[in-house]
Design an enzyme around this catalytic site. Structure first.
Site, PDB file in Angstrom:
ATOM      1  CB  VAL A  15      -0.957   0.007   1.218  1.00  0.00           C
ATOM      2  CG1 VAL A  15      -1.882   1.220   1.154  1.00  0.00           C
ATOM      3  CG2 VAL A  15      -1.778  -1.279   1.273  1.00  0.00           C
ATOM      4  CD  GLU A 131     -13.517   5.168   3.583  1.00  0.00           C
ATOM      5  OE1 GLU A 131     -14.108   6.214   3.858  1.00  0.00           O
ATOM      6  OE2 GLU A 131     -14.027   4.041   3.777  1.00  0.00           O
ATOM      7  CB  VAL A 134     -13.633  -1.136   7.066  1.00  0.00           C
ATOM      8  CG1 VAL A 134     -14.795  -2.093   6.863  1.00  0.00           C
ATOM      9  CG2 VAL A 134     -13.281  -1.018   8.542  1.00  0.00           C
ATOM     10  N   GLY A 136     -11.132  -2.071   2.074  1.00  0.00           N
ATOM     11  CA  GLY A 136     -10.180  -1.481   1.119  1.00  0.00           C
ATOM     12  C   GLY A 136     -10.667  -0.236   0.411  1.00  0.00           C
ATOM     13  N   GLY A 189      -1.190 -15.206  -4.486  1.00  0.00           N
ATOM     14  CA  GLY A 189      -0.903 -14.053  -3.622  1.00  0.00           C
ATOM     15  C   GLY A 189      -2.151 -13.480  -2.958  1.00  0.00           C
ATOM     16  CD  GLU A 192      -0.669 -12.102   4.384  1.00  0.00           C
ATOM     17  OE1 GLU A 192       0.556 -12.318   4.447  1.00  0.00           O
ATOM     18  OE2 GLU A 192      -1.158 -11.028   3.993  1.00  0.00           O
ATOM     19  CE  LYS A 207     -10.545  -6.013   6.442  1.00  0.00           C
ATOM     20  NZ  LYS A 207     -10.421  -6.955   5.340  1.00  0.00           N
ATOM     21  N   GLY A 304      -5.556  -4.804  -2.249  1.00  0.00           N
ATOM     22  CA  GLY A 304      -4.677  -4.527  -3.392  1.00  0.00           C
ATOM     23  C   GLY A 304      -4.040  -3.159  -3.197  1.00  0.00           C
TER      24      GLY A 304
END
Ligand SMILES: NC(=O)c1ccc[n+]([C@@H]2O[C@H](COP(=O)([O-])OP(=O)(O)OC[C@H]3O[C@@H](n4cnc5c(N)ncnc54)[C@H](OP(=O)(O)O)[C@@H]3O)[C@@H](O)[C@H]2O)c1
Length: 439
Positions: A15, A131, A134, A136, A189, A192, A207, A304
């Site tokens: 990120v 933001e 939760v 993404g 991917g 994990e 979340k 992502g």
């Protein structure tokens, strides 16, 4: 033009690196939109030698996130390290205490320390925006915190973990086992190396705890969430669900009841023709039900680098546009000292429909015995069917599927316990709750 807003980014992984690249590539457009430049002036990560595809001109490197929070020439501390404790927690606390605005994508941190951190931010009149924590890229925090103020929420629920949704979608589409789909998710991917946090439901619980606070005005209480992961879902369950007109999703649900607020994360059967049943793969969805608005369903990318960075960027531009030092929006939807204690509704009193799958020895009287145990606990059945590919024959295991009308969790547990005591069950019974969208 107003002075540049100076940003320090802690964490340059999936990120963080995406965010810095976007801030650098779109600098001119962001200046126009915000009325002032946004400039990254400090960064920190563990490895100073790694090429992250970002331009380091004019950016100070810090080896320690707390030192960056305490000393760097920045207005906003962006935490993209992760984890409820350690470097993330220490540096966010230091940044707020210093009087910096903070932006984070860290649900683990907020679900553990959110109320305490909100109090520091409010005391210092600074913003704490989150933001990306939760779902993404879905702007659900802003929607709850700002757009729907004044609504009374009755239920919020959603698919908030892309790994679980990917696995369940693949199991249904390809007819593969849970273990095979997990391996595939790891190869691509999406999961994990240690996937337990996702597949056991903890990530969804973090979340959900944040959404519950925003929707119901109570303190964050992640450790009181009823939790069941997806590891026990078999391909038989998925096929039986489809035959009955349902699809299985891992949902996080928070619901207002007479005895308090239910918070639960578990595999859930949703009607095949509902919109949430169509949310496939790594996509997320969050449904908000309230008295004024009715139902709002938001669907989009839940993870992502770029999708998450988009949400972080929105938080930063909100700060860039706000009045200097202004504390526009309470961090958790209302001032932290006005949050009510969390009043937990016991899971035993949950009311809803249930899917129950039993594998039994085929012998006379089993059907009647099951029906009797249900009736003794005042459970009304929508259907009871024999669901086996092989024809019934003495000694051959048979699968029996029950679907109940709305009933109490305690009644289902008692009835299933009594059936287990009868001696004709093979293996453990499978019990999956049914959730119906409004309307
Ligand atoms: N990835 C997603 O799709 C997604 C979606 C929603 C929310 N989030 C949240 O966003 C946050 C970041 O996730 P991510 O996927 O970007 O993680 P990541 O790829 O693992 O990146 C973590 C970064 O933090 C740095 N870091 C770790 N410990 C550090 C320390 N002690 N001091 C300084 N830097 C340290 C790492 O440095 P090195 O690079 O040098 O190792 C790395 O750059 C997490 O809170 C996560 O829950 C992620």
């Amino acid at each position: 033009m107003a002075d540049a807003l100076k940003i320090g980014v802690a964490g340059l992984g999936t990120v963080g690196a995406s965010l810095v690249r976007i801030l650098q590539q779109r600098a001119n457009a962001l200046t126009v939109a915000c009325g002032r430049p946004i400039r990254v002036t400090a960064v920190t990560a563990r490895d100073a030698t790694k090429d992250r595809g970002i331009l380091m001109d004019g950016i100070a490197w810090y080896a320690d996130p707390s030192e960056m929070a305490e000393k760097a020439d920045i207005d906003v501390f962006v935490e993209l390290i992760g984890g409820a404790e350690g470097a993330a927690e220490r540096s966010v606390r230091a940044a707020l205490t210093r009087g910096l605005h903070v932006v984070t994508a860290n649900k683990a941190l907020l679900s553990r320390h959110g109320v305490e951190l909100a109090k520091i931010a409010e005391q210092k009149s600074r913003l704490l925006n989150y933001e990306a924590a939760v779902a993404g890229g879905i702007p659900v925090i802003k929607t709850l915190r700002e757009s729907l103020t004044g609504n009374n929420f009755t239920r919020i629920y959603g698919i908030m973990n892309g790994t679980c949704n990917y696995i369940l979608t693949r199991m249904e589409r390809e007819g593969l086992s849970f273990a095979d789909c997990l391996k595939e998710a790891q190869r691509l991917g999406y999961a994990e190396a240690d996937p337990s946090f996702d597949i056991e439901g903890n990530d969804t619980a973090h979340k959900l705890s944040i959404l519950t606070t925003l929707a119901f005005g109570c303190e964050i209480s992640a450790d009181k969430i009823y939790l069941e992961g997806i590891t026990n879902i078999s391909i038989e369950d998925i096929h039986a669900a489809a035959d009955l007109g349902y699809r299985i999703k891992l949902l996080g649900v928070a619901q207002k009841t007479e005895s308090g607020i239910e918070q639960r994360v578990h595999p859930t059967m949703v009607p095949l023709d509902s919109v949430i049943a169509q949310v496939d793969g790594v996509t997320n969805a969050v449904a908000l039900e309230s008295d004024i608005l009715g139902e709002l369903l938001m669907v989009g990318p839940g993870a992502g680098g770029n999708a998450t960075a988009s949400a972080v960027l929105g938080d930063i531009t909100d700060i860039a546009k706000s009045r200097p030092g202004a504390q526009d929006v309470p961090v958790l939807g209302r001032p932290a000292h006005l949050l009510e204690p969390y009043r937990q509704a016991e899971m035993q009193s949950h009311e809803g429909g249930y899917f129950i799958r039993l594998t039994v020895q085929d012998r006379t009287g089993v059907f009647a015995s099951i029906a009797t145990r249900m009736a003794e606990n005042a459970i009304s059945l929508e259907s009871i069917v024999q669901h086996s590919k092989e024809p019934a024959a003495p000694g051959r295991p048979q699968t029996i599927i029950l679907v109940t009308h709305a009933t109490m969790e305690s009644a289902v547990r008692t009835a299933v316990g009594a059936i287990k005591g009868e001696g004709y069950l093979i293996g453990e019974p499978q019990v999956i709750r049914i959730e119906r969208p409004k309307g």
